[in-house]
Scaffold this motif. Structure first.
Motif, PDB file in Angstrom:
ATOM      1  N   THR A 104     -37.908  45.665  21.458  1.00 51.05           N
ATOM      2  CA  THR A 104     -38.769  46.755  21.014  1.00 51.05           C
ATOM      3  C   THR A 104     -38.659  47.003  19.520  1.00 51.05           C
ATOM      4  N   ILE A 105     -39.809  47.125  18.889  1.00 51.89           N
ATOM      5  CA  ILE A 105     -39.936  47.622  17.521  1.00 51.89           C
ATOM      6  C   ILE A 105     -40.811  48.861  17.671  1.00 51.89           C
ATOM      7  N   ASP A 106     -40.198  50.034  17.549  1.00 56.49           N
ATOM      8  CA  ASP A 106     -40.913  51.270  17.850  1.00 56.49           C
ATOM      9  C   ASP A 106     -42.235  51.364  17.112  1.00 56.49           C
ATOM     10  N   LYS A 107     -42.208  51.152  15.809  1.00 61.32           N
ATOM     11  CA  LYS A 107     -43.451  51.179  15.026  1.00 61.32           C
ATOM     12  C   LYS A 107     -43.251  50.398  13.741  1.00 61.32           C
ATOM     13  N   LEU A 108     -44.205  49.549  13.428  1.00 64.49           N
ATOM     14  CA  LEU A 108     -44.232  48.823  12.173  1.00 64.49           C
ATOM     15  C   LEU A 108     -45.426  49.347  11.387  1.00 64.49           C
ATOM     16  N   ILE A 109     -45.140  50.014  10.274  1.00 60.89           N
ATOM     17  CA  ILE A 109     -46.196  50.610   9.464  1.00 60.89           C
ATOM     18  C   ILE A 109     -46.529  49.666   8.312  1.00 60.89           C
ATOM     19  N   LEU A 110     -47.793  49.250   8.260  1.00 58.58           N
ATOM     20  CA  LEU A 110     -48.274  48.318   7.255  1.00 58.58           C
ATOM     21  C   LEU A 110     -49.176  49.035   6.254  1.00 58.58           C
ATOM     22  N   LYS A 111     -49.497  48.332   5.174  1.00 58.89           N
ATOM     23  CA  LYS A 111     -50.484  48.845   4.226  1.00 58.89           C
ATOM     24  C   LYS A 111     -51.838  48.931   4.927  1.00 58.89           C
ATOM     25  N   ASP A 112     -52.716  49.754   4.408  1.00 57.90           N
ATOM     26  CA  ASP A 112     -54.043  49.914   4.996  1.00 57.90           C
ATOM     27  C   ASP A 112     -55.059  48.881   4.517  1.00 57.90           C
ATOM     28  N   ASP A 113     -54.687  48.047   3.536  1.00 57.67           N
ATOM     29  CA  ASP A 113     -55.659  47.095   2.986  1.00 57.67           C
ATOM     30  C   ASP A 113     -55.490  45.664   3.506  1.00 57.67           C
ATOM     31  N   GLY A 114     -54.535  45.424   4.389  1.00 59.57           N
ATOM     32  CA  GLY A 114     -54.351  44.099   4.965  1.00 59.57           C
ATOM     33  C   GLY A 114     -53.821  43.058   3.995  1.00 59.57           C
ATOM     34  N   ILE A 133     -48.272  48.873  15.995  1.00 59.97           N
ATOM     35  CA  ILE A 133     -48.637  48.562  14.618  1.00 59.97           C
ATOM     36  C   ILE A 133     -49.507  49.692  14.074  1.00 59.97           C
ATOM     37  N   GLU A 134     -49.161  50.148  12.894  1.00 61.64           N
ATOM     38  CA  GLU A 134     -49.992  51.120  12.182  1.00 61.64           C
ATOM     39  C   GLU A 134     -50.344  50.491  10.840  1.00 61.64           C
ATOM     40  N   GLY A 135     -51.577  50.603  10.425  1.00 58.33           N
ATOM     41  CA  GLY A 135     -52.026  49.946   9.210  1.00 58.33           C
ATOM     42  C   GLY A 135     -52.849  48.725   9.570  1.00 58.33           C
ATOM     43  N   LYS A 136     -53.030  47.819   8.600  1.00 59.14           N
ATOM     44  CA  LYS A 136     -53.932  46.682   8.807  1.00 59.14           C
ATOM     45  C   LYS A 136     -53.269  45.338   8.520  1.00 59.14           C
ATOM     46  N   ILE A 137     -53.677  44.356   9.303  1.00 61.98           N
ATOM     47  CA  ILE A 137     -53.243  42.969   9.150  1.00 61.98           C
ATOM     48  C   ILE A 137     -54.428  42.186   8.613  1.00 61.98           C
ATOM     49  N   GLY A 138     -54.259  41.528   7.473  1.00 60.67           N
ATOM     50  CA  GLY A 138     -55.338  40.740   6.882  1.00 60.67           C
ATOM     51  C   GLY A 138     -55.052  39.258   6.996  1.00 60.67           C
ATOM     52  N   TYR A 139     -55.354  38.520   5.933  1.00 62.08           N
ATOM     53  CA  TYR A 139     -55.049  37.091   5.865  1.00 62.08           C
ATOM     54  C   TYR A 139     -53.562  36.959   5.581  1.00 62.08           C
ATOM     55  N   SER A 140     -52.773  37.055   6.620  1.00 63.16           N
ATOM     56  CA  SER A 140     -51.345  37.271   6.425  1.00 63.16           C
ATOM     57  C   SER A 140     -50.446  36.139   6.874  1.00 63.16           C
ATOM     58  N   GLY A 141     -50.952  35.200   7.617  1.00 67.81           N
ATOM     59  CA  GLY A 141     -50.099  34.152   8.158  1.00 67.81           C
ATOM     60  C   GLY A 141     -49.392  34.581   9.435  1.00 67.81           C
ATOM     61  N   ASN A 160     -56.039  45.684  17.273  1.00 69.57           N
ATOM     62  CA  ASN A 160     -56.647  46.855  16.632  1.00 69.57           C
ATOM     63  C   ASN A 160     -56.264  46.994  15.166  1.00 69.57           C
ATOM     64  N   ALA A 161     -55.164  46.356  14.771  1.00 70.00           N
ATOM     65  CA  ALA A 161     -54.723  46.416  13.377  1.00 70.00           C
ATOM     66  C   ALA A 161     -55.381  45.351  12.505  1.00 70.00           C
ATOM     67  N   LEU A 162     -56.122  44.436  13.089  1.00 67.93           N
ATOM     68  CA  LEU A 162     -56.761  43.389  12.298  1.00 67.93           C
ATOM     69  C   LEU A 162     -57.790  43.990  11.360  1.00 67.93           C
ATOM     70  N   TYR A 163     -57.690  43.616  10.101  1.00 70.48           N
ATOM     71  CA  TYR A 163     -58.597  44.126   9.068  1.00 70.48           C
ATOM     72  C   TYR A 163     -59.987  43.540   9.277  1.00 70.48           C
ATOM     73  N   ASP A 164     -60.985  44.369   9.168  1.00 68.93           N
ATOM     74  CA  ASP A 164     -62.377  43.908   9.308  1.00 68.93           C
ATOM     75  C   ASP A 164     -62.898  43.473   7.953  1.00 68.93           C
ATOM     76  N   PHE A 165     -62.947  42.161   7.746  1.00 69.57           N
ATOM     77  CA  PHE A 165     -63.405  41.608   6.473  1.00 69.57           C
ATOM     78  C   PHE A 165     -64.919  41.463   6.411  1.00 69.57           C
ATOM     79  N   SER A 166     -65.621  41.745   7.496  1.00 65.52           N
ATOM     80  CA  SER A 166     -67.068  41.542   7.502  1.00 65.52           C
ATOM     81  C   SER A 166     -67.783  42.423   6.479  1.00 65.52           C
ATOM     82  N   ALA A 167     -67.237  43.600   6.215  1.00 61.74           N
ATOM     83  CA  ALA A 167     -67.867  44.510   5.246  1.00 61.74           C
ATOM     84  C   ALA A 167     -67.649  44.053   3.803  1.00 61.74           C
TER      85      ALA A 167
END
Length: 171
Positions: A104-114, A133-141, A160-167
């Motif tokens: 268990t990892i209770d919560k991993l807080i990421l940046k909001d920009d991925g 996961i809180e925040g966004k995952i972008g092109y991260s590997g 749900n944390a995956l960053y939406d790059f379509s915009a």
């Protein structure tokens, strides 16, 4: 000495190595590292880190940590960590690498920009079931292929944390 009377902010390799175990890991002060790279790398501390710290009457607060790469790499006896705030860090590379007992990892807080590098952050976390996961995952590997026990809720947290790059036109 390991905590410099509560003023320590540089925790690189602070509790790394098998010499640290549940018998001698007794932090006296709250830990608020600015640099937590490899802080628990290959540590011998085992079990639930949240409970261990609670029993010592201290907290681990990573809110100001600019470095968290390999923070728990090869800490293969830890089963749980609490809230890990990585918003100030650019790289989570190998953060939980080879944490084979981590459930268990209770919560991993990421940046909001991925923008964070998450390359092999969860490689060989074969027991991992629960994570929020809180925040966004972008092109991260990010790779989760060696974490087959993730619950539906945990997988949805990643999705749900995956960053939406379509915009942004995909950039």
């Amino acid at each position: 000495a390991a905590q410099e009377n509560g003023y320590k902010t540089y925790y690189v390799y602070a509790f790394a190595g098998h010499c640290w175990d549940i018998k001698n890991f007794k932090p006296k002060y709250d830990m608020r590292p600015q640099n937590a790279n490899m802080m628990f790398h290959t540590t011998g501390v085992n079990g639930d880190l949240v409970e261990v710290l609670k029993n010592c009457g201290v907290v681990l607060d990573t809110m100001k940590s600019i470095g968290v790469a390999q923070m728990f790499a090869y800490a293969n006896m830890l089963t749980r960590v609490g809230v890990i705030d990585t918003r100030k860090s650019d790289s989570l590379q190998m953060m939980f690498y080879n944490c084979t007992a981590m459930i268990t990892i209770d919560k991993l807080i990421l940046k909001d920009d991925g923008s964070q590098n998450m390359q092999i952050a969860f490689h060989n976390t074969t027991a991992l079931e629960n994570i929020t996961i809180e925040g966004k995952i972008g092109y991260s590997g990010l790779q989760l292929d060696t974490s087959p026990k993730l619950t539906h809720e945990s997988l949805m947290s990643f999705i749900n944390a995956l960053y939406d790059f379509s915009a942004t036109g995909g950039t």
